[in-house]
Design an enzyme around this catalytic site. Structure first.
Site, PDB file in Angstrom:
ATOM      1  N   CYS A 409       4.281 -25.182  -7.009  1.00  0.00           N
ATOM      2  CA  CYS A 409       5.397 -24.601  -7.756  1.00  0.00           C
ATOM      3  C   CYS A 409       6.650 -25.451  -7.621  1.00  0.00           C
ATOM      4  O   CYS A 409       7.510 -25.447  -8.505  1.00  0.00           O
ATOM      5  CB  CYS A 409       5.665 -23.169  -7.295  1.00  0.00           C
ATOM      6  SG  CYS A 409       5.997 -23.023  -5.534  1.00  0.00           S
ATOM      7  N   HIS A 811       8.614 -19.696  -2.601  1.00  0.00           N
ATOM      8  CA  HIS A 811       8.059 -19.976  -3.923  1.00  0.00           C
ATOM      9  C   HIS A 811       9.213 -20.455  -4.800  1.00  0.00           C
ATOM     10  O   HIS A 811      10.353 -20.013  -4.642  1.00  0.00           O
ATOM     11  CB  HIS A 811       7.430 -18.704  -4.500  1.00  0.00           C
ATOM     12  CG  HIS A 811       6.991 -18.840  -5.925  1.00  0.00           C
ATOM     13  ND1 HIS A 811       6.008 -19.719  -6.316  1.00  0.00           N
ATOM     14  CD2 HIS A 811       7.417 -18.215  -7.060  1.00  0.00           C
ATOM     15  CE1 HIS A 811       5.830 -19.613  -7.631  1.00  0.00           C
ATOM     16  NE2 HIS A 811       6.680 -18.713  -8.091  1.00  0.00           N
TER      17      HIS A 811
END
Length: 993
Positions: A409, A811
């Protein structure tokens, strides 16, 4: 004999008058004469030389029926005619005879076959008869007669369907059986189009669904049927043909039968286009042509089949001068603009078209994007039962996600931010990199797929392997800021090397015979001169992201000054301590109780020699200085694979947050505050004294930094990860930072625009300020110029967000704004109220009008912001970006992209004679071919998946697994979702064709 065989019209007319007199005044004689035997003989054997298939026979019978309507014997004749009518239809009568029979049956509905079985047979055979109709002539009068005869027949069918609704569906089944037949020796008549207008439009949804989901209907049959329905567009006066054709095309897209759609489109697109020449059928043809072209988005093949004929059609419309032609021309021009926008890589094909339609209004880019996004096959909503999965095409945003390849990510969020940097994307796509296997070529390939793929999300495997820093552990979380710096540095160095090699190669071709030694010397000179390239020789990364920063250090003892200019691609902003926001008086803080909380470990990549490491690359640590190198980066940049953290970590981070919140109080930091803090004067004292060469000793000094050349895209990294030496962990500063939509950067232009940058190329300029360095807000330096810096306006373009409570978990996802490109912005008139004050002035107060203006701006620009979260892309708003940390305390802005406004060196989107219709430059042929090939592969994958699921659904009676359809969904994405209500199969089953 006179009526049927009279030698001339006069005698035949006399015969009819005599017959009528007999019927009126001698009823008994006439009833005895006009009996079952006579009528049966006429229908089966004819009369004399007159064939039984002559329409005059039916004329005579109809006249006789009218005369004996009040006689009891007429009932016997009705029964006879019911049987004979069915027999006649089964013999496939020619259009004149069939039309005459239908006229008789229309006037005497008692003659229509009775009973469900006979009635069904009659309707089905009549449909078959129409399929055999052929026009006997080509003159207008003959064609008009033929059309009227067909209309008479279809009118009778409509009456029967209306009187007996049970006959409609079997008739349509027969119709589909006729047009889907693969018999090449028989081509059904286009006259069948006359039946379409009599099918109730309310039945479209149910009929199309049952037709497209029937497993008994083979692809070849469906293709044949659809092709013949498209042929029906040639039938004059037919209504709703285009409605049914488009509905069937959409129905096939909804169940992902893309092979049929591709074959039919390529087979019939030219025929549909040719129908536009005929005003009578033009509306329906244009509707079908528009749908076929706009939905066929995976390849330019269909559009390019009609491109050669567009100019002549446009000129024909213009010559007509009719209001209807003008209206159609406007619709047609909009369609052509949409297609040229979508496939903008063919200037040699489109230039004549643009010249032909130059005086016609052009749709806006937003309207074109909306039309394209709503028309693609992958955007057709499926009306199937919930046991079938939702179509996984592009989201309604029209943007493509990036599949998470396993804790990637950090890369996905950065790539999406770079892709949404419009000018940078256009420059990358415009590069001619054929035959080159560079990282830039791979980035161009990735950008091209993000722009043109039909997939919902793309897997960037090749680019990931090529761009991953060597010290990044595969499948583990990493620092997106570090990845971004490494990527930009690689791209910059790669381009510089390629330019040097190209220059050396060109020089070698000019040289006469030289020794190998001389060539080697020449190459060495080329590489030595490469860093000193002029502005026109700057690399793409320098042009887009490169700026210059001047650092001045003034010895407070002898007042001597040392100056240094450095290139940067991003500015890393440390969090200013709360005291610096409140105290404006001069003071020097040598020790601070909060220094550990605000100590920031820097990550820097530089091509400068170690001896020339600039001051901005040092981590000032309160007690000692540490020069960072690439090896040190690895220790402080990795983020693990999950967001799961221990309670002890959470409590430590929360304690850290509590300290900062207590100190800051109610004041929320803004990017403006951090930038002011970055540029503010700084006293070097105590353990951090400056070695003055003139004094030949360590002295107190004042360091100031000024931006002397602003970048096109300003990248700001908020240094949120601080190292705690007591606990030996990196903590995250979770403070909320307000993000201004408009930011004004103070820039002090260098005296000489050709000033040589010392220290080589630096990929990042970062300052870590702790201990003595907290006292940045001091009195202005006497060495500074009195003049105020020029304020350069920037607009927020992208925000990369880190979600998590420490650098050891998290994330990444990104927000990005849709910007059409560089150029004047409508925000310029507000720049004076959004000013970023100079370092010598006090910080913006809480009363700044930024927030109010940003809210107004955002309300005027709907659906401009997107949220990129790996595979998922959704619409969002600037308010959501601003409120992200207040709503989700762990989610904080980390890397910001700002785009300079009123830029004069943006990408020229009007080059190539205005042929870059969509702003983005045309793609290289090999790129376009690769995308087309992958789009076809994707459609085949979707079709195979849909068919498999349909079979599973049918066999399992809509059973489902609790865990969804796919146990191995890609990381960062969700399984397919079902929509619609349950049930409905009994209905569909009854209506299967």
């Amino acid at each position: 004999r006179l009526v049927l065989q009279g030698p001339d019209p006069f005698q035949r007319q006399v015969g009819r008058q005599v017959l009528e007199a007999y019927g009126r005044y001698h009823r008994a004689e006439f009833e005895a004469f006009f009996n079952r035997g006579l009528v049966l003989g006429l229908l089966q054997r004819g009369y004399g030389e007159l064939s039984n298939r002559d329409p005059a026979i039916l004329d005579y019978i109809q006249a006789g029926l009218r005369l004996i309507m009040s006689c009891p014997s007429v009932l016997e004749l009705f029964e006879l005619l019911q049987v004979e009518a069915l027999r006649l239809v089964c013999e496939r009568p020619a259009p004149p005879l069939c039309a005459r029979l239908c006229q008789l049956l229309g006037d005497f509905p008692q003659c229509l076959p009775r009973g469900r079985k006979l009635s069904l047979a009659f309707c089905q055979q009549l449909v078959r008869s129409i399929a055999h109709f052929q026009s006997q002539g080509s003159r207008e009068a003959e064609l008009r007669l033929y059309v009227s005869q067909v209309t008479q027949v279809s009118g009778l069918l409509r009456s029967v369907w209306k009187a007996e609704p049970d006959t409609l569906l079997p008739s349509l089944q027969e119709l589909f059986a006729v047009i889907s037949a693969a018999d090449t020796s028989f081509e059904p008549s286009v006259a069948l189009a006359s039946l379409v207008q009599h099918i109730p439009l309310q039945m479209i949804t149910v009929l199309i669904r049952s037709l497209t989901t029937d497993p008994n209907v083979k692809d070849a049959s469906m293709t044949q049927a659809l092709c013949r329905m498209i042929d029906w567009l040639s039938w004059p006066l037919a209504q709703h043909v285009e409605t049914w054709v488009i509905a069937l095309l959409k129905g096939l897209a909804a169940v992902q039968k893309f092979t049929i759609l591709i074959d039919v489109t390529l087979l019939k697109i030219e025929l549909v286009f040719n129908r536009l020449w005929f005003p009578l059928v033009r509306p329906g043809a244009l509707a079908v042509l528009s749908h076929m072209l706009l939905s066929f988005q995976h390849s330019p093949e269909a559009f390019h089949l009609i491109v050669p004929h567009v100019v002549s059609l446009v000129h024909s419309f213009k010559r007509d001068g009719l209001p209807s032609s003008t209206a159609f021309l406007m619709q047609f021009t909009e369609l052509i603009h949409c297609m040229m926008y979508h496939y903008s890589g063919f200037p040699e094909l489109y230039e004549p078209i643009l010249e032909a339609v130059k005086d016609m209004p052009k749709p806006t880019e937003e309207k074109i994007k909306l039309i394209l996004s709503q028309s693609a096959w992958t955007s057709q909503s499926s009306s199937l039962p919930s046991c079938l999965s939702r179509l996984s095409g592009k989201s309604e945003t029209g943007k493509t996600g990036l599949i998470n390849l396993g804790n990637t990510c950090y890369m996905n969020s950065v790539i999406q931010a770079l892709f949404m940097a419009t000018d940078f994307r256009r420059h990358v796509l415009s590069l001619n990199l054929n035959g080159c296997n560079s990282l830039m070529r791979k980035l161009q390939h990735l950008f091209a797929f993000l722009a043109h793929t039909q997939r919902e999300a793309y897997a960037p495997r090749i680019f990931f392997e090529a761009s991953r820093p060597p010290w990044f552990t595969p499948r583990s979380q990493q620092d997106c800021s570090e990845y971004l710096r490494f990527l930009l540095d690689r791209l910059h160095e790669e381009e510089r090397t390629l330019k040097a090699l190209s220059l050396a190669k060109n020089s070698e071709s000019i040289m006469n015979e030289e020794s190998q030694t001389q060539e080697a010397v020449h190459k060495a000179q080329v590489f030595a001169e490469a860093p000193c390239m002029g502005s026109e020789e700057r690399t793409l990364i320098e042009k887009m992201f490169g700026g210059k920063l001047k650092t001045t250090i003034c010895c407070l003892n002898c007042k001597s000054m040392s100056q240094k200019e450095e290139a940067f691609t991003d500015l890393s902003l440390a969090f200013c301590p709360p005291t610096s926001l409140e105290d404006v008086g001069p003071k020097c803080v040598e020790h601070s109780e909060v220094k550990d909380d605000y100590m920031v470990q820097t990550n820097t990549l530089t091509t400068s020699p170690a001896a020339e490491t600039p001051l901005s690359n040092l981590e000032v640590n309160g007690e000692h200085d540490t020069v960072m190198n690439e090896g040190a980066i690895k220790d402080f940049s990795t983020e693990p694979n999950s967001e799961n953290t221990t309670n002890s970590e959470l409590s430590k981070v929360q304690d850290n947050r509590d300290v900062s919140q207590r100190l800051v109080g109610k004041n929320t930091l803004s990017v403006t505050d951090l930038l002011n803090y970055f540029l503010a004067p700084e006293i070097l004292s105590g353990d951090n004294k400056y070695y003055c060469e003139k004094c030949a000793s360590l002295q107190n000094a004042e360091k100031t930094m000024q931006i002397i050349e602003e970048p096109e895209y300003l990248i700001l990294t908020l240094l949120r990860f601080s190292y705690d030496p007591k606990c030996h962990i990196r903590r995250k500063i979770l403070d909320n930072v307000s993000l201004p939509l408009v930011l004004e950067l103070p820039v002090k232009r260098a005296a000489s625009p050709l000033a040589v940058v010392s220290g080589g190329w630096s990929a990042g300029v970062e300052i870590s300020d702790i201990g003595e360095n907290l006292a940045k807000k001091l009195k202005p330096s006497g060495a500074d110029e009195v003049t105020c810096p020029q304020l350069v306006p920037y607009m927020l373009s992208s925000v990369v967000v880190h979600s998590g409570v420490s650098s050891e978990s998290g994330h990444y996802y990104s927000y990005a704004r849709n910007v059409t490109g560089s150029g004047p912005s409508g925000l310029c008139h507000q720049s004076t109220t959004l000013s970023l004050v100079s370092p010598q002035d006090k910080l913006l107060t809480e009363d700044s009008p930024c927030t109010v203006i940003e809210n107004d701006l955002d309300s005027e620009m709907p659906r401009e912001w997107f949220l990129f979260n790996d595979s998922r892309v959704t619409f969002t708003s600037f308010q959501s970006v601003q409120k992200i940390t207040s709503r989700f305390p762990k989610d904080t802005a980390y890397v910001l992209f700002y785009k300079k406004q009123n830029s004069t060196c943006g990408f020229n989107t009007s080059s190539a004679n205005g042929l870059w219709v969509n702003g983005d430059p045309p793609l290289q042929k090999d790129l376009m071919d690769a995308i087309t090939k992958d789009n076809k592969l994707y459609l085949q994958e979707q079709e195979l998946s849909a068919r498999t699921q349909a079979l599973q659904a049918a066999s399992a009676s809509c059973s489902f697994r609790p865990n969804g359809f796919d146990d191995n969904d890609p990381p960062g994405s969700c399984g397919p979702t079902g929509g619609g209500g349950g049930g409905g199969f009994s209905t569909v089953g009854r209506l299967v064709f």
